[in-house]
Every structure is written in structure tokens, then in C-alpha cells.
Write an enzyme that holds these catalytic residues in place. Structure first.
Site, short mmCIF file in Angstrom:
data_model
loop_
_atom_site.label_atom_id
_atom_site.label_comp_id
_atom_site.label_asym_id
_atom_site.label_seq_id
_atom_site.Cartn_x
_atom_site.Cartn_y
_atom_site.Cartn_z
N LYS A 91 35.24 -16.86 -34.68
CA LYS A 91 36.01 -15.93 -33.84
C LYS A 91 35.57 -16.14 -32.41
O LYS A 91 34.38 -16.18 -32.11
CB LYS A 91 35.68 -14.48 -34.29
CG LYS A 91 36.42 -13.42 -33.49
CD LYS A 91 37.70 -13.02 -34.17
CE LYS A 91 38.66 -12.31 -33.24
NZ LYS A 91 39.43 -13.19 -32.34
N GLN A 112 28.83 -17.15 -28.26
CA GLN A 112 29.70 -16.31 -29.10
C GLN A 112 29.05 -16.00 -30.45
O GLN A 112 29.21 -14.91 -30.99
CB GLN A 112 31.04 -17.02 -29.30
CG GLN A 112 32.14 -16.14 -29.83
CD GLN A 112 32.79 -15.27 -28.76
OE1 GLN A 112 33.09 -15.76 -27.67
NE2 GLN A 112 33.01 -14.01 -29.04
N LYS A 115 26.66 -13.18 -29.80
CA LYS A 115 27.41 -11.97 -29.44
C LYS A 115 28.03 -11.34 -30.68
O LYS A 115 27.92 -10.14 -30.92
CB LYS A 115 28.51 -12.37 -28.45
CG LYS A 115 29.35 -11.24 -27.96
CD LYS A 115 30.49 -11.75 -27.08
CE LYS A 115 30.03 -12.80 -26.10
NZ LYS A 115 30.97 -13.03 -25.02
N LYS A 127 34.91 -21.11 -30.10
CA LYS A 127 35.55 -21.00 -28.78
C LYS A 127 36.50 -22.18 -28.63
O LYS A 127 36.32 -23.22 -29.27
CB LYS A 127 34.49 -21.05 -27.68
CG LYS A 127 34.96 -20.51 -26.35
CD LYS A 127 34.92 -19.00 -26.29
CE LYS A 127 35.59 -18.48 -25.04
NZ LYS A 127 35.41 -17.03 -24.87
N GLY A 166 42.14 -14.32 -26.51
CA GLY A 166 42.27 -14.73 -25.10
C GLY A 166 40.93 -14.92 -24.42
O GLY A 166 39.88 -14.57 -24.96
N ASP A 167 40.96 -15.49 -23.24
CA ASP A 167 39.80 -15.61 -22.35
C ASP A 167 40.41 -15.91 -20.98
O ASP A 167 41.60 -15.60 -20.76
CB ASP A 167 38.84 -16.73 -22.83
CG ASP A 167 37.51 -16.73 -22.09
OD1 ASP A 167 36.67 -15.86 -22.36
OD2 ASP A 167 37.30 -17.60 -21.21
N THR A 211 36.88 -5.07 -23.31
CA THR A 211 35.70 -5.76 -22.75
C THR A 211 35.16 -5.00 -21.53
O THR A 211 33.95 -4.75 -21.42
CB THR A 211 36.04 -7.21 -22.37
OG1 THR A 211 36.69 -7.82 -23.48
CG2 THR A 211 34.80 -8.00 -22.03
N ASN A 242 41.23 -9.46 -16.49
CA ASN A 242 41.19 -8.46 -17.55
C ASN A 242 39.87 -7.68 -17.58
O ASN A 242 39.86 -6.44 -17.58
CB ASN A 242 41.44 -9.16 -18.90
CG ASN A 242 41.28 -8.22 -20.06
OD1 ASN A 242 40.23 -8.16 -20.68
ND2 ASN A 242 42.31 -7.44 -20.35
N SER A 381 38.59 -6.99 -31.14
CA SER A 381 39.41 -8.01 -31.82
C SER A 381 39.17 -7.92 -33.33
O SER A 381 40.10 -8.05 -34.13
CB SER A 381 39.05 -9.42 -31.34
OG SER A 381 39.73 -9.72 -30.15
#
Ligand code: NDP
Length: 449
Positions: A91, A112, A115, A127, A166-167, A211, A242, A381
Site C-alpha cells: 500500500k 512506507q 509508516k 510506492k 495518490g501522492d 494526511t 493536499n 486509505s
């Protein structure tokens, strides 16, 4: 570093990945805080725990051809790094930005994994992205690019395999085009294959805000544990995407005075407080440069970025880097400390370089590390995936409440691990240790794979 196993692995990472500075930086930052944990587990060397942790399970790199509005064929490079799936399906977001390369993808994938472990939700780390630059592209060009990107990516993802989101450069418009193409190719309405979807086709309420809000919830807990609050604090926030926008919204709700925001060209300084509605109109609707803000606020000033981001020279109690990696170097850290900063909250991934982190920690500045502080996005998410599986949805308040609980729990994990290992208020070490222990335990249980 005195642990020879750690030193050996770090040296090998540096040697094998010498052309990947961001990846080396991310690994170095983590390994340098794990010494006391590794000392306690000498058996990890025999099962090559660290060697396996720093090697992605899989890297996919592919060609993305698309046709621009002048009928010219363009070719970009796409990536998906499936870093570690020990805790659940991979993810992590997709980034579309010209700076994207394998080093950036690997550092983001590595971060990630940690995290996602901190969220305590069943998600592994990955990623992806492309060196495609969405700036200045028409809507049709964006759509054709997303469709071509998905033509290849669809082979490698799935609701129980790998779930992108998204990023930078990938928001709800791009997720919509990617999802549409996946559905067409697979002939399958698999809502849980992507997150950050539109609310009308399987997205989660509060994902857009997650976020930024999550960063402020973490900040609230960190400040509270140290006898402070956000109320009345002067705050500066880099970026105006964002993460930055919703961090600003929640900080203002908690009574902070946000006086500056930025984009890659420069920053605006609004001593009377940022008018967030204007920023949303400029960035979310019109997709223009932040300098346009002067048309909305005559008391604001615009400062162009020359060498390093100008925003870090503005006096503030709290600084929230929410744009990109390595945006705070030692020079900027010194300026922030000289101006009396008491806390840094990393909304972006790895926004503070190692010298700057050390400088902040040595000067007793509280630092909320990205792995922990910006985990609210991926956590929400995962809540979107849960809602998709249930074929149901929760209200905004229900999701927001769960997000608040998750962020509070993440802070507590960081605090507990930091205290247990003698790191005091060094939450950078706390986050790395808490996440590592969880990942290592699961890796040991699942055998040598
Ligand atoms: P957006 O694309 O929405 O916004 C990015 C912002 O950062 C823009 O203001 C952009 O300015 C600025 N920026 C991007 N690259 C650079 C650069 N090289 N130099 C200076 N400014 C730059 O992205 P997000 O807000 O989603 O992401 C921001 C950060 O937060 C990233 O590090 C991302 O990995 C991280 N993050 C995002 C999550 C999410 O849920 N979206 C979750 C967790 C982390 P400009 O428009 O001029 O390029």
C-alpha cells in the site's frame, strides 16, 4: 555506530546503491536509531533480518507511451516498488513529478513500510509513480497518460495484492482516470484496488483531509505531552497541495495563526493569517501559482525561492514542511532555531535532512517524524478499503474520529518506544523502533522469504 552487524548492512547498502542517495539517506536514518534493538536480538544476523528489510521484494519499471495534444508521441518511465508485504497487501501512493527516479521510489517505499506498520492496520509498504510532469498539461493529456500508465500497472495490483493511492501530482482527478482504465481492462468493479477515489464511486469521506488533519492530531499530542498547545502559536507551512491545505485548516481550527505557505516557485507571508479559501480556489480549482494570493490579500507579501525555500526564514513557533523531500537543510534548520521554533511536524516524506534532524534534536526542538506524523493519509486509505470490502460507508465524523484515534495511538507508540530505549523526547528514534519491532516480529514468524 558500534554494532558490527548494523554497520556491515549499512555499508553494503551504500555500496550496492551508490547511485541512489535518497534511498541511502532513508536507510541510514532508520538504521542509526536501531542499535539498542539490534543489540538485544543478535539472532537477527543469522536470519539476515536487516539485509531482507532493505531489499525491496520487487521493483517494476515500465514504459509509458502517450500522445500529446499536438499528436506527438511522448514516452515516460513508470515504477512500482513493492517493498515489503509482510503485514498486508502493498500500500502506498503514486507520484507524478519530473524528479521521480528509482532512488526516490525506493526511499518512499522503504519509509512506507514503517509508516504502515505504525498505523496497526493490515497493510504492507509500496510506492510508485512516473517522471511525468502534470504541470501545464491539458485534462485530455492527463487522462491519456493515466490510461497508458494503468495499461501496464494493472498486471501488478489488486485489492489483495497491491493498492496504490495518490501522492504529489496525483489527486482525485488522476485516481478517477486510473480507476476507470483498470475497470475497463479487467471488466471488474474492484473498488478496493485504488484509494483516494471520488466520493460518488467508492471513496471515503475525510480521505482528502486525512494526511493534513492527522499531522495536526499528532502535533496536538506531541505538544500536549510536552506541556504546550497549538492555540496562539505562529505556524508556517511549506507547500500548498493536499497535505498543506488540510494541515492549515485543522491548525487554524485549533487556534493557530498560520502566516505562510508556499509552492515550488516561492512563498507568501500573510502576517494577519492565511485566508485558506483563497488558497483552495487558487490551488484546488484554478491550479495556478501561489503568487496569485496577493490578489486576495493586500497585506500579504510574496518571496521568490532562489537557492533554498524562503519560507524557513519567517519567524514561527511551529514549522510544518508539507511539500517534498530534503526541503529543510542545516542552514534552514539553524534559521528556524534562531527564530525560536519549538516544534517541527513533517507532513511531507523525509523533508528534513539528517544534519537538520540532528541540529533540531540537539537544540531540544520537538520533531514529529514523517513516518508517524503523516500516516493519517494511508490509515484513512485503509479505512477506505474496509468500507469497500463491507460495501458500506461511514460518515465524515466516524472516519475523522477513527483517524484521530489512530494518530493518538501512533504518538503513544513513538513516545513509549523512545522512553523504553532511553531516547527521551526523540520521537524520530521512537517511530523507527516501534515500527521495526512490529515488522521484524512478523518477518521472523513468516520465515526466510
Ligand atoms: P500535492 O501535489 O498536492 O502538493 C505538493 C506541494 O508541494 C505543492 O505545493 C508543490 O508545489 C510542492 N512541491 C512539490 N515538489 C516540490 C519541490 N521539488 N520543491 C518545492 N515544492 C515542491 O502533493 P501532496 O500534498 O499530496 O504531498 C506533499 C508531500 O506529502 C509529499 O512529500 C508526499 O509524499 C507527502 N504525503 C502525502 C500524502 C497524501 O495523502 N497526499 C500522504 C503522506 C505523505 P508546485 O505546485 O509548485 O509543484
Amino acid at each position: 555506530m558500534t554494532n558490527t552487524y548494523l554497520e556491515k548492512v549499512l555499508n553494503s547498502v551504500k555500496e550496492k546503491n551508490s547511485h541512489e542517495p535518497e534511498f541511502i539517506q532513508a536507510v541510514d536514518e532508520v538504521l542509526s536509531t536501531l542499535e539498542k534493538v539490534i543489540d538485544k536480538h543478535p539472532e537477527y544476523e543469522k536470519i539476515a533480518m536487516l539485509e531482507r528489510l532493505v531489499e525491496p521484494e520487487r521493483i517494476i519499471s515500465f514504459r509509458v507511451p502517450w500522445t500529446d495534444d499536438k499528436n506527438q508521441v511522448q514516452v515516460n518511465r513508470g515504477y512500482r516498488v513493492q517493498f515489503n508485504g509482510v503485514l498486508g497487501p502493498y500500500k502506498g501512493g503514486l507520484r507524478f513529478h519530473p524528479s521521480v527516479n528509482q532512488s526516490i521510489m525506493k526511499f518512499l517505499g522503504f519509509e512506507q513500510v514503517f509508516k504502515n506498520a505504525l498505523t496497526c492496520l493490515p497493510i504492507g509498504g509500496g510506492k510508485g509513480g512516473s517522471d511525468f510532469d502534470p504541470k501545464g498539461k491539458s485534462d485530455d493529456e492527463i487522462m491519456r497518460f493515466c490510461q497508458s500508465f494503468m495499461n501496464e500497472l494493472q498486471r501488478h495490483i489488486g485489492a489483495d495484492v497491491d493498492v496504490p493511492a495518490g501522492d504529489i501530482g496525483v489527486g482525485s482527478r488522476e485516481i478517477g482516470y486510473l480507476f476507470g482504465q483498470y475497470r475497463k481492462i479487467r471488466n471488474l468493479y474492484e473498488a478496493g484496488v485504488l484509494t483516494g477515489k471520488g466520493l460518488d464511486y467508492g471513496g471515503s469521506l475525510a480521505r482528502k483531509e486525512a494526511t493534513g488533519y492527522g499531522l495536526i492530531y499528532f502535533m496536538r499530542e506531541m505538544l500536549k505531552a510536552n506541556g504546550e498547545t497549538l492555540k496562539g502559536k505562529t505556524v508556517i507551512i511549506s507547500g500548498s497541495g493536499n497535505v498543506a491545505i488540510y494541515a492549515c485548516e485543522k491548525a487554524q481550527e485549533y487556534g493557530a495563526n498560520v502566516v505562510a505557505m508556499s509552492d515550488s516557485n516561492g512563498c507568501i507571508y500573510a502576517p494577519n493569517g492565511i485566508k485558506l479559501d483563497a488558497i483552495k480556489e487558487i490551488k484546488e480549482e484554478k491550479r495556478l501559482r501561489i503568487s496569485e494570493y496577493l490578489k486576495y490579500d493586500s497585506s500579504a507579501k510574496y518571496i521568490e525561492t532562489v537557492d533554498r525555500p524562503a519560507i524557513w526564514s519567517i519567524k514561527a513557533d511551529v514549522a510544518l514542511p508539507c511539500a517534498t523531500q530534503n526541503e529543510i537543510d542545516l542552514e534552514s534548520a539553524k534559521k528556524l532555531v534562531e527564530n525560536g521554533v519549538i516544534a517541527i511536524g513533517e507532513g511531507a516524506n523525509m523533508p528534513t535532512n539528517k544534519e537538520a534532524i540532528d541540529y533540531f534534536l540537539n537544540h531540544k526542538v520537538l520533531l514529529a517524524p514523517a513516518k508517524a506524523a503523516n500516516a493519517g493519509g494511508v490509515a484513512t486509505s485503509a479505512l477506505e478499503m474496509s468500507q469497500n470490502s463491507m460495501r458500506y460507508f461511514w460518515s465524515f465524523d466516524e472516519v475523522n474520529e477513527k483517524l484521530d484515534g489512530i494518530m493518538t495511538n501512533i504518538f503513544e507508540q513513538c513516545q513509549k518506544a523512545a522512553q523504553e530505549y532511553g531516547f527521551g523526547t526523540n520521537y524520530v528514534a521512537g517511530a523507527n523502533i516501534a515500527a521495526f519491532r512490529k515488522i521484524a516480529k512478523a518477518m521472523r514468524s513468516q520465515g526466510i522469504i
